[in-house]
Design a protein around this motif. Sequence first.
Motif, PDB file in Angstrom:
ATOM      1  N   THR A  54       0.843  -1.188   0.000  1.00 54.04           N
ATOM      2  CA  THR A  54       0.000   0.000   0.000  1.00 54.04           C
ATOM      3  C   THR A  54       0.882   1.243   0.000  1.00 54.04           C
ATOM      4  OG1 THR A  54      -0.183  -0.078   2.412  1.00 54.04           O
ATOM      5  CG2 THR A  54      -1.957  -1.082   1.148  1.00 54.04           C
ATOM      6  N   CYS A  55       0.398   2.276  -0.658  1.00 46.97           N
ATOM      7  CA  CYS A  55       1.126   3.545  -0.779  1.00 46.97           C
ATOM      8  C   CYS A  55       0.201   4.674  -0.333  1.00 46.97           C
ATOM      9  CB  CYS A  55       1.549   3.778  -2.224  1.00 46.97           C
ATOM     10  SG  CYS A  55       2.627   2.489  -2.864  1.00 46.97           S
ATOM     11  N   PRO A  56       0.774   5.768   0.144  1.00 49.52           N
ATOM     12  CA  PRO A  56      -0.065   6.863   0.642  1.00 49.52           C
ATOM     13  C   PRO A  56      -0.799   7.636  -0.447  1.00 49.52           C
ATOM     14  CG  PRO A  56       2.257   7.461   0.778  1.00 49.52           C
ATOM     15  CD  PRO A  56       2.198   6.020   0.364  1.00 49.52           C
ATOM     16  N   ALA A  61       2.845   5.582  -5.562  1.00 49.18           N
ATOM     17  CA  ALA A  61       2.544   4.286  -6.171  1.00 49.18           C
ATOM     18  C   ALA A  61       3.158   4.175  -7.566  1.00 49.18           C
ATOM     19  CB  ALA A  61       1.036   4.073  -6.226  1.00 49.18           C
ATOM     20  N   LYS A  62       2.996   5.230  -8.388  1.00 52.88           N
ATOM     21  CA  LYS A  62       3.542   5.203  -9.745  1.00 52.88           C
ATOM     22  C   LYS A  62       5.067   5.191  -9.728  1.00 52.88           C
ATOM     23  CE  LYS A  62      -0.278   7.201 -12.335  1.00 52.88           C
ATOM     24  NZ  LYS A  62      -0.723   8.319 -13.179  1.00 52.88           N
ATOM     25  N   ASP A  63       5.674   5.935  -8.825  1.00 52.25           N
ATOM     26  CA  ASP A  63       7.142   5.949  -8.730  1.00 52.25           C
ATOM     27  C   ASP A  63       7.681   4.566  -8.377  1.00 52.25           C
ATOM     28  OD1 ASP A  63       7.209   8.632  -9.343  1.00 52.25           O
ATOM     29  OD2 ASP A  63       7.517   9.308  -7.274  1.00 52.25           O
ATOM     30  N   ILE A  64       7.067   3.928  -7.397  1.00 47.34           N
ATOM     31  CA  ILE A  64       7.515   2.587  -6.995  1.00 47.34           C
ATOM     32  C   ILE A  64       7.282   1.594  -8.125  1.00 47.34           C
ATOM     33  CG2 ILE A  64       7.036   0.663  -5.422  1.00 47.34           C
ATOM     34  CD1 ILE A  64       6.489   2.783  -3.241  1.00 47.34           C
ATOM     35  N   ALA A  65       6.098   1.634  -8.733  1.00 49.98           N
ATOM     36  CA  ALA A  65       5.761   0.697  -9.814  1.00 49.98           C
ATOM     37  C   ALA A  65       6.734   0.837 -10.980  1.00 49.98           C
ATOM     38  CB  ALA A  65       4.330   0.930 -10.279  1.00 49.98           C
ATOM     39  N   ILE A  99      -3.436   3.581  -1.727  1.00 48.72           N
ATOM     40  CA  ILE A  99      -3.390   3.030  -3.072  1.00 48.72           C
ATOM     41  C   ILE A  99      -2.709   1.667  -2.956  1.00 48.72           C
ATOM     42  CG2 ILE A  99      -2.537   3.379  -5.423  1.00 48.72           C
ATOM     43  CD1 ILE A  99      -4.347   5.650  -4.547  1.00 48.72           C
ATOM     44  N   LEU A 100      -3.256   0.639  -3.581  1.00 50.32           N
ATOM     45  CA  LEU A 100      -2.685  -0.705  -3.505  1.00 50.32           C
ATOM     46  C   LEU A 100      -1.884  -1.018  -4.759  1.00 50.32           C
ATOM     47  CD1 LEU A 100      -2.492  -3.498  -2.098  1.00 50.32           C
ATOM     48  CD2 LEU A 100      -4.572  -4.120  -3.320  1.00 50.32           C
TER      49      LEU A 100
END
Length: 106
Positions: A54-56, A61-65, A99-100
Amino acid sequence: MYPVSSSLRLGALLVAGFAAVLYMTPLLRAVGLRAFSMATEAYKPGSISAAYVTCPNETVAKDIARGLVERKLAACVNIIPQVTSIYEWKGKIEEDSEILLVSSSV
């Protein structure tokens, strides 16, 4: 209305049960084969993995993905918005909108 005999009800129940078993056979076979492969040498731990993170917010989320896919640490990452997480933190029950990320690798 004619009364329905108990043997007729039992017969209908058996036919319905048999039909349900026939309908579920492909699913049950797939689950059984997966369980069997995990219990034998055919399954290699770590050959396929999945992660749920999960992301804040969507930016994180997009950066990690993107980083996971660019570095070939994940074959695909799905971003699923609007997840509510309820958890205990420092003795209190907390609730956050997150965000998952679901990632898979081979």
